[in-house]
Design a protein around this motif. Sequence first.
Motif, PDB file in Angstrom:
ATOM      1  N   VAL A 142       0.866  -1.179   0.000  1.00  0.00           N
ATOM      2  CA  VAL A 142       0.000   0.000   0.000  1.00  0.00           C
ATOM      3  C   VAL A 142       0.902   1.229   0.000  1.00  0.00           C
ATOM      4  O   VAL A 142       1.856   1.306   0.783  1.00  0.00           O
ATOM      5  N   PHE A 143       0.583   2.178  -0.883  1.00  0.00           N
ATOM      6  CA  PHE A 143       1.373   3.402  -1.025  1.00  0.00           C
ATOM      7  C   PHE A 143       0.478   4.615  -0.786  1.00  0.00           C
ATOM      8  O   PHE A 143      -0.640   4.664  -1.284  1.00  0.00           O
ATOM      9  N   ARG A 144       1.005   5.595  -0.066  1.00  0.00           N
ATOM     10  CA  ARG A 144       0.310   6.873   0.105  1.00  0.00           C
ATOM     11  C   ARG A 144       1.093   7.947  -0.627  1.00  0.00           C
ATOM     12  O   ARG A 144       2.315   8.049  -0.471  1.00  0.00           O
ATOM     13  N   PHE A 145       0.383   8.731  -1.418  1.00  0.00           N
ATOM     14  CA  PHE A 145       0.996   9.798  -2.199  1.00  0.00           C
ATOM     15  C   PHE A 145       0.792  11.155  -1.533  1.00  0.00           C
ATOM     16  O   PHE A 145      -0.233  11.403  -0.908  1.00  0.00           O
ATOM     17  N   ASP A 146       1.760  12.023  -1.723  1.00  0.00           N
ATOM     18  CA  ASP A 146       1.628  13.451  -1.461  1.00  0.00           C
ATOM     19  C   ASP A 146       1.918  14.098  -2.802  1.00  0.00           C
ATOM     20  O   ASP A 146       3.073  14.110  -3.250  1.00  0.00           O
ATOM     21  N   GLY A 147       0.896  14.564  -3.482  1.00  0.00           N
ATOM     22  CA  GLY A 147       1.081  15.108  -4.823  1.00  0.00           C
ATOM     23  C   GLY A 147       1.605  14.034  -5.747  1.00  0.00           C
ATOM     24  O   GLY A 147       1.011  12.962  -5.885  1.00  0.00           O
ATOM     25  N   SER A 148       2.766  14.289  -6.347  1.00  0.00           N
ATOM     26  CA  SER A 148       3.328  13.399  -7.366  1.00  0.00           C
ATOM     27  C   SER A 148       4.215  12.290  -6.812  1.00  0.00           C
ATOM     28  O   SER A 148       4.755  11.503  -7.591  1.00  0.00           O
ATOM     29  N   CYS A 149       4.374  12.188  -5.505  1.00  0.00           N
ATOM     30  CA  CYS A 149       5.346  11.255  -4.925  1.00  0.00           C
ATOM     31  C   CYS A 149       4.751  10.333  -3.862  1.00  0.00           C
ATOM     32  O   CYS A 149       3.849  10.716  -3.127  1.00  0.00           O
ATOM     33  N   VAL A 150       5.357   9.157  -3.741  1.00  0.00           N
ATOM     34  CA  VAL A 150       5.029   8.233  -2.652  1.00  0.00           C
ATOM     35  C   VAL A 150       5.741   8.728  -1.398  1.00  0.00           C
ATOM     36  O   VAL A 150       6.954   8.960  -1.412  1.00  0.00           O
ATOM     37  N   VAL A 151       4.976   8.879  -0.315  1.00  0.00           N
ATOM     38  CA  VAL A 151       5.551   9.358   0.939  1.00  0.00           C
ATOM     39  C   VAL A 151       5.433   8.343   2.075  1.00  0.00           C
ATOM     40  O   VAL A 151       6.032   8.524   3.130  1.00  0.00           O
ATOM     41  N   GLU A 152       4.651   7.271   1.840  1.00  0.00           N
ATOM     42  CA  GLU A 152       4.461   6.284   2.908  1.00  0.00           C
ATOM     43  C   GLU A 152       4.129   4.930   2.287  1.00  0.00           C
ATOM     44  O   GLU A 152       3.498   4.861   1.231  1.00  0.00           O
ATOM     45  N   HIS A 153       4.556   3.855   2.962  1.00  0.00           N
ATOM     46  CA  HIS A 153       4.355   2.499   2.463  1.00  0.00           C
ATOM     47  C   HIS A 153       4.047   1.535   3.601  1.00  0.00           C
ATOM     48  O   HIS A 153       4.625   1.613   4.676  1.00  0.00           O
ATOM     49  N   TRP A 154       3.122   0.606   3.314  1.00  0.00           N
ATOM     50  CA  TRP A 154       2.803  -0.507   4.209  1.00  0.00           C
ATOM     51  C   TRP A 154       2.851  -1.779   3.378  1.00  0.00           C
ATOM     52  O   TRP A 154       2.602  -1.749   2.177  1.00  0.00           O
ATOM     53  N   ASP A 155       3.118  -2.897   4.012  1.00  0.00           N
ATOM     54  CA  ASP A 155       2.998  -4.172   3.302  1.00  0.00           C
ATOM     55  C   ASP A 155       2.443  -5.242   4.236  1.00  0.00           C
ATOM     56  O   ASP A 155       2.551  -5.166   5.449  1.00  0.00           O
ATOM     57  N   ILE A 156       1.803  -6.221   3.606  1.00  0.00           N
ATOM     58  CA  ILE A 156       1.271  -7.389   4.299  1.00  0.00           C
ATOM     59  C   ILE A 156       1.823  -8.582   3.528  1.00  0.00           C
ATOM     60  O   ILE A 156       1.638  -8.670   2.307  1.00  0.00           O
ATOM     61  N   ILE A 157       2.503  -9.475   4.220  1.00  0.00           N
ATOM     62  CA  ILE A 157       3.187 -10.581   3.558  1.00  0.00           C
ATOM     63  C   ILE A 157       2.785 -11.887   4.218  1.00  0.00           C
ATOM     64  O   ILE A 157       2.834 -12.010   5.444  1.00  0.00           O
ATOM     65  N   GLN A 158       2.378 -12.870   3.399  1.00  0.00           N
ATOM     66  CA  GLN A 158       1.966 -14.168   3.937  1.00  0.00           C
ATOM     67  C   GLN A 158       2.481 -15.282   3.033  1.00  0.00           C
ATOM     68  O   GLN A 158       2.095 -15.375   1.874  1.00  0.00           O
ATOM     69  N   GLU A 159       3.339 -16.117   3.578  1.00  0.00           N
ATOM     70  CA  GLU A 159       3.812 -17.290   2.856  1.00  0.00           C
ATOM     71  C   GLU A 159       2.750 -18.380   2.965  1.00  0.00           C
ATOM     72  O   GLU A 159       2.148 -18.572   4.026  1.00  0.00           O
ATOM     73  N   ARG A 160       2.496 -19.083   1.844  1.00  0.00           N
ATOM     74  CA  ARG A 160       1.503 -20.157   1.869  1.00  0.00           C
ATOM     75  C   ARG A 160       1.998 -21.265   2.789  1.00  0.00           C
ATOM     76  O   ARG A 160       3.104 -21.777   2.628  1.00  0.00           O
ATOM     77  N   PRO A 161       1.178 -21.663   3.778  1.00  0.00           N
ATOM     78  CA  PRO A 161       1.603 -22.751   4.666  1.00  0.00           C
ATOM     79  C   PRO A 161       1.580 -24.092   3.930  1.00  0.00           C
ATOM     80  O   PRO A 161       0.754 -24.303   3.038  1.00  0.00           O
ATOM     81  N   VAL A 162       2.476 -24.960   4.295  1.00  0.00           N
ATOM     82  CA  VAL A 162       2.539 -26.284   3.684  1.00  0.00           C
ATOM     83  C   VAL A 162       1.260 -27.059   3.971  1.00  0.00           C
ATOM     84  O   VAL A 162       0.685 -27.693   3.093  1.00  0.00           O
ATOM     85  N   ASN A 163       0.786 -27.016   5.203  1.00  0.00           N
ATOM     86  CA  ASN A 163      -0.435 -27.718   5.605  1.00  0.00           C
ATOM     87  C   ASN A 163      -1.454 -26.696   6.091  1.00  0.00           C
ATOM     88  O   ASN A 163      -1.515 -26.373   7.264  1.00  0.00           O
ATOM     89  N   SER A 164      -2.285 -26.219   5.189  1.00  0.00           N
ATOM     90  CA  SER A 164      -3.265 -25.194   5.511  1.00  0.00           C
ATOM     91  C   SER A 164      -4.543 -25.830   6.076  1.00  0.00           C
ATOM     92  O   SER A 164      -5.016 -26.835   5.553  1.00  0.00           O
ATOM     93  N   THR A 165      -5.098 -25.233   7.107  1.00  0.00           N
ATOM     94  CA  THR A 165      -6.363 -25.678   7.663  1.00  0.00           C
ATOM     95  C   THR A 165      -7.514 -25.277   6.745  1.00  0.00           C
ATOM     96  O   THR A 165      -8.464 -26.042   6.550  1.00  0.00           O
ATOM     97  N   SER A 166      -7.426 -24.102   6.149  1.00  0.00           N
ATOM     98  CA  SER A 166      -8.469 -23.595   5.267  1.00  0.00           C
ATOM     99  C   SER A 166      -8.416 -24.286   3.913  1.00  0.00           C
ATOM    100  O   SER A 166      -7.341 -24.597   3.394  1.00  0.00           O
ATOM    101  N   SER A 167      -9.589 -24.492   3.337  1.00  0.00           N
ATOM    102  CA  SER A 167      -9.646 -25.081   1.985  1.00  0.00           C
ATOM    103  C   SER A 167      -9.584 -24.016   0.903  1.00  0.00           C
ATOM    104  O   SER A 167      -9.514 -24.337  -0.284  1.00  0.00           O
ATOM    105  N   HIS A 168      -9.558 -22.746   1.279  1.00  0.00           N
ATOM    106  CA  HIS A 168      -9.511 -21.648   0.311  1.00  0.00           C
ATOM    107  C   HIS A 168      -8.075 -21.410  -0.149  1.00  0.00           C
ATOM    108  O   HIS A 168      -7.151 -21.425   0.651  1.00  0.00           O
ATOM    109  N   PRO A 169      -7.897 -21.182  -1.440  1.00  0.00           N
ATOM    110  CA  PRO A 169      -6.533 -20.909  -1.931  1.00  0.00           C
ATOM    111  C   PRO A 169      -6.036 -19.556  -1.454  1.00  0.00           C
ATOM    112  O   PRO A 169      -6.822 -18.656  -1.201  1.00  0.00           O
ATOM    113  N   LEU A 170      -4.732 -19.418  -1.339  1.00  0.00           N
ATOM    114  CA  LEU A 170      -4.130 -18.174  -0.921  1.00  0.00           C
ATOM    115  C   LEU A 170      -4.195 -17.142  -2.056  1.00  0.00           C
ATOM    116  O   LEU A 170      -4.239 -15.944  -1.816  1.00  0.00           O
ATOM    117  N   PHE A 171      -4.230 -17.625  -3.275  1.00  0.00           N
ATOM    118  CA  PHE A 171      -4.214 -16.711  -4.427  1.00  0.00           C
ATOM    119  C   PHE A 171      -5.501 -16.816  -5.213  1.00  0.00           C
ATOM    120  O   PHE A 171      -6.053 -17.832  -5.411  1.00  0.00           O
TER     121      PHE A 171
END
Length: 171
Positions: A142-171
């Motif tokens: 996620v990027f936040r702009f001030d006018g023409s430039c990026v001034v702030e950044h966030w990220d969320i990172i999740q590696e796919r677990p080998v043995n997932s409890t959920s049946s829903h795909p990560l992607f």
Amino acid sequence: MRASITLLSTLFLTLTFTGPALAGGHPAERTNSSDTTPPQPCTPQTVSPFRQEEIFYTLVDTLYVARTVSEAYTHFVEDFINHNPATVDGIASSFALVEPLFTNSNTAVKVQILHQAFVAPYGWVHYRIDGFNPEPTAVVDVFRFDGSCVVEHWDIIQERPVNSTSSHPLF
């Protein structure tokens, strides 16, 4: 936090604060991705929300598709705020981590954009990355702009677990 997730978080925080040179104060002094010197930072200029959206999509294309990291970073202010706990604020630390790992010449790492959107002054991109961790990894930057430039950044990172409890795909 696992070491691989920490390193990946640091890498992508760095990557997300880059961008290609555009009109309106975005210098394009470097295009050679083998150069490890951070590019000239962006100087914010007043632009319309429509222009911010254009800059965001150019940033996404340059960073995640063309993978010209030095061009991508020209869209970030020098001291952008980086919310990743594995790195510090600013272009220099982020670029030093991201450039060698995410550069176009690193063919071991594959990136697939899944979703992206922009609502001024925020843009976000959701993507899959393969070849960095043992399992595919989902990332949202996620990027936040001030006018023409990026001034702030966030990220969320999740590696796919080998043995997932959920049946829903990560992607």
